[in-house]
Design a protein around this motif. Structure first.
Motif, PDB file in Angstrom:
ATOM      1  N   ALA A  41       0.840  -1.206   0.000  1.00  0.00           N
ATOM      2  CA  ALA A  41       0.000   0.000   0.000  1.00  0.00           C
ATOM      3  C   ALA A  41       0.876   1.258   0.000  1.00  0.00           C
ATOM      4  O   ALA A  41       0.582   2.231  -0.696  1.00  0.00           O
ATOM      5  N   THR A  42       1.946   1.231   0.772  1.00  0.00           N
ATOM      6  CA  THR A  42       2.848   2.382   0.831  1.00  0.00           C
ATOM      7  C   THR A  42       3.442   2.659  -0.547  1.00  0.00           C
ATOM      8  O   THR A  42       3.502   3.785  -1.015  1.00  0.00           O
ATOM      9  N   ARG A  43       3.866   1.583  -1.210  1.00  0.00           N
ATOM     10  CA  ARG A  43       4.463   1.716  -2.535  1.00  0.00           C
ATOM     11  C   ARG A  43       3.460   2.235  -3.561  1.00  0.00           C
ATOM     12  O   ARG A  43       3.774   3.085  -4.386  1.00  0.00           O
ATOM     13  N   LEU A  44       2.228   1.728  -3.494  1.00  0.00           N
ATOM     14  CA  LEU A  44       1.218   2.122  -4.472  1.00  0.00           C
ATOM     15  C   LEU A  44       0.557   3.452  -4.131  1.00  0.00           C
ATOM     16  O   LEU A  44      -0.174   4.014  -4.946  1.00  0.00           O
ATOM     17  N   GLY A  45       0.786   3.924  -2.896  1.00  0.00           N
ATOM     18  CA  GLY A  45       0.128   5.163  -2.500  1.00  0.00           C
ATOM     19  C   GLY A  45      -1.360   4.975  -2.270  1.00  0.00           C
ATOM     20  O   GLY A  45      -2.164   5.848  -2.591  1.00  0.00           O
ATOM     21  N   ILE A  46      -1.726   3.820  -1.744  1.00  0.00           N
ATOM     22  CA  ILE A  46      -3.134   3.549  -1.435  1.00  0.00           C
ATOM     23  C   ILE A  46      -3.277   3.548   0.086  1.00  0.00           C
ATOM     24  O   ILE A  46      -2.459   2.959   0.790  1.00  0.00           O
ATOM     25  N   LYS A  47      -4.322   4.178   0.573  1.00  0.00           N
ATOM     26  CA  LYS A  47      -4.504   4.224   2.025  1.00  0.00           C
ATOM     27  C   LYS A  47      -4.834   2.828   2.550  1.00  0.00           C
ATOM     28  O   LYS A  47      -5.634   2.101   1.961  1.00  0.00           O
ATOM     29  N   ASP A  99      -0.201  -3.015  -9.513  1.00  0.00           N
ATOM     30  CA  ASP A  99      -0.753  -2.478 -10.749  1.00  0.00           C
ATOM     31  C   ASP A  99      -2.235  -2.134 -10.587  1.00  0.00           C
ATOM     32  O   ASP A  99      -2.979  -2.086 -11.569  1.00  0.00           O
ATOM     33  N   TYR A 100      -2.658  -1.934  -9.366  1.00  0.00           N
ATOM     34  CA  TYR A 100      -3.991  -1.389  -9.097  1.00  0.00           C
ATOM     35  C   TYR A 100      -5.117  -2.257  -9.663  1.00  0.00           C
ATOM     36  O   TYR A 100      -6.049  -1.766 -10.284  1.00  0.00           O
ATOM     37  N   GLU A 158     -14.073  -1.047 -13.268  1.00  0.00           N
ATOM     38  CA  GLU A 158     -13.144  -0.440 -14.243  1.00  0.00           C
ATOM     39  C   GLU A 158     -13.046   1.052 -13.985  1.00  0.00           C
ATOM     40  O   GLU A 158     -13.400   1.891 -14.819  1.00  0.00           O
ATOM     41  N   VAL A 159     -12.591   1.372 -12.788  1.00  0.00           N
ATOM     42  CA  VAL A 159     -12.458   2.767 -12.348  1.00  0.00           C
ATOM     43  C   VAL A 159     -11.178   2.880 -11.518  1.00  0.00           C
ATOM     44  O   VAL A 159     -10.487   1.888 -11.296  1.00  0.00           O
ATOM     45  N   GLU A 160     -10.901   4.094 -11.055  1.00  0.00           N
ATOM     46  CA  GLU A 160      -9.751   4.320 -10.193  1.00  0.00           C
ATOM     47  C   GLU A 160      -9.835   3.378  -8.985  1.00  0.00           C
ATOM     48  O   GLU A 160     -10.922   3.134  -8.466  1.00  0.00           O
ATOM     49  N   ASP A 208      -9.223   3.664  -5.826  1.00  0.00           N
ATOM     50  CA  ASP A 208      -9.910   4.207  -4.646  1.00  0.00           C
ATOM     51  C   ASP A 208     -11.430   4.218  -4.812  1.00  0.00           C
ATOM     52  O   ASP A 208     -12.172   4.125  -3.846  1.00  0.00           O
ATOM     53  N   MET A 209     -11.877   4.378  -6.064  1.00  0.00           N
ATOM     54  CA  MET A 209     -13.317   4.501  -6.334  1.00  0.00           C
ATOM     55  C   MET A 209     -14.000   3.148  -6.483  1.00  0.00           C
ATOM     56  O   MET A 209     -15.225   3.053  -6.400  1.00  0.00           O
TER      57      MET A 209
END
Lengths: 312, 425
Positions: free
Chosen positions: B199-205, B272-273, B317-319, B321-322
């Motif tokens: 998560a830290t690497r991807l910048g995801i909370k 890769d989200y 098929e969205v961001e 976080d969304m």
């Protein structure tokens, strides 16, 4: 040697050779901005979309000026002027833009990974102008450029980054970029601003600012976002400034030739004092100047230019 | 008409584990006979299942069928088709439909619709609180009469401990268990994946393990206080397994489930989200994955459920976080779980306990393969190798992180009340 990347999404996906090539190219671009006629025809006929879903003044202007100096046609889209507010998905917006055949899409977005999402789906090159708290590769590259310019090298330098590492895409990209280029990176912040596992990006964590500025060649201060106060990251700006702010008193402990950086905009009196921001060690305005050259270089490279810029 | 399953190994925990032929007549288990024995009647339909494993029908304690309200993701019909194809003869749909299943009319609608379709049995779980809002308890008595089997505010925890206490006390009096989605919302706030290096690497909370384990511990404490029957849903992390193990040692009436993704994948699958690797609770670290496997092996984790959560492309098929949380699971659960047997983690008998016997007992049913019991049966082909391909799913949704994974073992046949609802051709 040609630049092989279609997109610039993050620093992780660039090799040491790629970064060196970008920095060299940017060095060559700098001179154009000093000419009386600050424009070359290199990217004439190319279309660059600046798609900023988050507010930005300096980064957007920097990209815009870079595009214009290379004679590309740039158009700006913001969240309010795009159909996002009408409920269109990011992928649909990107596909719609794609149908108008742009060559490069510059994207700033509040969600980490947003540029990666659209890069897979469009033929245009995508340049990440900052995604969520993930990456800000052009900022890291212009920071590398500014350090190299002042210090003559990056390898072997000690770089200290102080501020909200948890919520900073600038910090992430710089930790990865400076480490990749051979520097040693140390970060420091209150415990609330140090994300778990950050050491695995290659940096060290210092418990306080004093223990990481005394031997630093580069001191990078990050902006404290006041709106984050509600997420209980620090008690007051006063306390933050006392513990982690960089002022002239504290700077005395640093090496005399240490350079001070800040990605802007500054919170004067919070993370950095007036005297330090405007002092001799500060390279903050060089960063802004180099930003234009660096972004010109990226446009040039992703549009298919070779390393040799003498012909521009 | 008599149906004879010929040549299978019958695995019915606590009852039988040997090669026998099973006879089904009039929707009931008729007899188990020696494979060499003659047909007892002249009119017999023989199904050759040589080399396969015949077990009591699998039951999934945790699915989302999305009807009423979100039929574009799944309907009761498509969900039950996926269940039948996945070897499940019974499923428990969670109440977060629209409107919420917090009253007997909705419960009855789900039960009636499922009966019309008939592919698998449906045991609805009703809402603990009206509208899943966590403040007022629903009419459990009325809903129980309509067919509700348990209560849960799945997808949301009951934040107010006093409300949960009252719900447990009230449900206990009606003999209803409470299924808890254990999550501290303040710790999980804005998180979209496991908190940690990925998560830290991807910048995801991130969502820390403690967001789950804190509430597991609280829920156990309230179960201990009230004596209610508590079931912890979708356990994902080591600390939760430990807390449940200790509670069981103290004699608390607690059971729990995990889902195949928690013992198969880690948060690295998000790289890769990939929004198909986004679910709640999130995929954790390798240490947690191993702790889940250990919990399955030592009996702390009683059941494997899917948390089948269909979502359309619109929501995936969205961001990152969304994107909405959740993945489909009915059509991949058995092959993924069979890997535990292939790896020697648990025996086939234990797997059948976790996917059939224990859920049945939780629901108060006797699903042993003994004469006179209803013939709900799953036949497993343990050797069939295939690559998971979402294009072959019969669920309306395709949101799986397992696309392209090679697996061994699959469902061959599913029978509900003596009728074949799925058979691989």
């Amino acid at each position: 040697m040609r630049f092989e990347h279609k997109d610039i999404l993050d620093i992780e996906s660039l090799s040491v050779q790629d970064i060196s090539m970008i920095l060299d190219t940017a060095e060559g671009m700098k001179e154009i901005s000093k000419r009386p006629v600050k424009k070359v025809p290199t990217l004439r006929g190319k279309t660059i979309v600046l798609f900023f879903q988050e507010p930005s003044t300096r980064t957007k202007s920097s990209f815009d000026i870079a595009a214009k100096r290379l004679s590309a046609d740039s158009i700006s889209l913001s969240k309010s002027s795009s159909s996002i507010v009408k409920g269109e998905t990011l992928i649909d917006t990107a596909r719609t833009l794609e149908a108008m055949n742009p060559d490069i899409i510059v994207l700033r977005h509040g969600c980490s990974g947003a540029p990666h999402l659209i890069a897979k789906r469009v033929k245009a090159s995508v340049i990440n102008a900052g995604d969520g708290i993930h990456a800000h590769p052009t900022q890291a590259l212009l920071d590398l450029m500014s350090v190299k310019e002042r210090k003559g090298k990056i390898e072997g330098l000690k770089v200290s980054i102080i501020g909200d590492i948890s919520h900073s895409r600038v910090a992430r990209s710089n930790i990865i970029g400076f480490t990749k280029m051979g520097a040693t990176v140390t970060v420091s912040a209150p415990g609330t601003m140090i994300p778990r596992g950050i050491e695995e990006l290659g940096c060290k964590v210092a418990p306080d600012i004093d223990s990481c500025i005394d031997d630093a060649d580069v001191i990078m201060m990050l902006r404290i976002q006041k709106e984050r106060q509600e997420s209980i990251l620090f008690p007051t700006e006063r306390e933050y400034s006392n513990l982690f702010g960089l002022n002239s008193e504290r700077l005395k402990k640093a090496k005399p030739d240490a350079i001070i950086m800040h990605p802007g905009p500054l919170n004067r009196g919070v993370e950095i004092s007036n005297e330090v921001a405007d002092g001799n060690n500060s390279v903050i305005l060089d960063q802004v100047t180099n930003g234009v050259a660096l972004r010109m270089a990226l446009f040039y490279l992703v549009a298919g230019g070779s390393r040799n810029v003498d012909t521009i | 008409m008599l149906i004879r399953f010929k040549g299978a190994r019958i695995v019915d925990p606590g009852n039988i584990d040997e090669e026998q032929d099973l006879l089904v007549k009039n929707g009931l288990v008729h007899a188990l006979i020696d494979p060499a024995a003659e047909d007892p009647e002249p009119e017999v339909e023989t199904i050759d299942v040589t080399g396969m494993v015949l077990v009591p029908g699998l039951i999934d304690l945790h699915v989302h069928l999305r009807e009423p309200g979100h039929e574009y993701k799944e309907t009761i019909e498509t969900g039950l088709r996926a269940a039948a194809k996945g070897g499940f003869t019974g499923v428990c749909p969670m109440p977060n439909t629209h409107p919420v299943n917090d009253n007997a009319q909705i419960t009855r609608f789900i039960v009636d619709r499922a009966k019309e379709i008939g592919l698998a049995r449906v045991y609805p779980v009703g809402a603990i609180s009206l509208g899943l809002k966590g403040s007022t308890i629903s009419e459990y008595g009325d809903m129980k009469r309509a067919g509700m089997v348990a209560i849960s505010d799945d997808g949301r925890p009951v934040e107010n401990s006093q409300v949960l206490r009252r719900a447990m006390e009230y449900a206990s009096g009606l003999g209803l268990p409470v299924i808890s989605h254990s999550e501290d919302l303040s710790l999980a706030k804005d998180g979209a994946m496991n908190e940690g290096i990925v998560a830290t690497r991807l910048g995801i909370k991130g969502i820390p393990n403690a967001a789950e384990s804190i509430m597991v511990m609280r829920d156990i404490a309230i179960a201990e206080l009230t004596g209610a029957r508590l079931h912890i849903a979708h356990v994902s992390c080591e600390e939760s397994v430990d807390a449940i193990r200790h509670a069981k040692e103290r004699g608390v009436r607690v059971t729990c489930e995990t889902a195949p993704h928690y013992f198969t994948l880690t948060d690295k699958a998000v790289a890769d989200y990939d929004t198909n690797a986004k679910m709640n609770p999130p995929l954790r670290t390798e240490a947690d994955r191993l702790a889940i496997i250990k919990g399955l092996a030592d009996g702390t984790i009683d059941m494997i459920a899917t948390d089948h959560a269909p979502h359309s492309k619109l929501e995936k098929e969205v961001e990152f976080d969304m994107a909405l949380f959740g993945i489909v699971g009915l059509e991949t659960s058995l092959p993924l779980s069979l890997k535990l047997v292939q790896d020697g983690v648990i025996t086939m008998e234990t797997l059948v306990e976790k996917m059939s016997r224990n859920p049945a007992e939780f629901l108060g049913m006797d699903n042993r393969l003994i004469p006179g019991n209803v013939a709900d049966i799953t036949v497993i082909d343990p050797d069939r190798c295939h690559v998971i391909d979402p294009a072959t799913f019969v669920s309306k949704s395709r949101n799986t992180p397992f696309s392209g994974m090679e697996v061994k073992g699959d469902v061959f046949l599913t029978m509900v009340e003596g009728g074949i609802v799925f058979q691989r051709s």
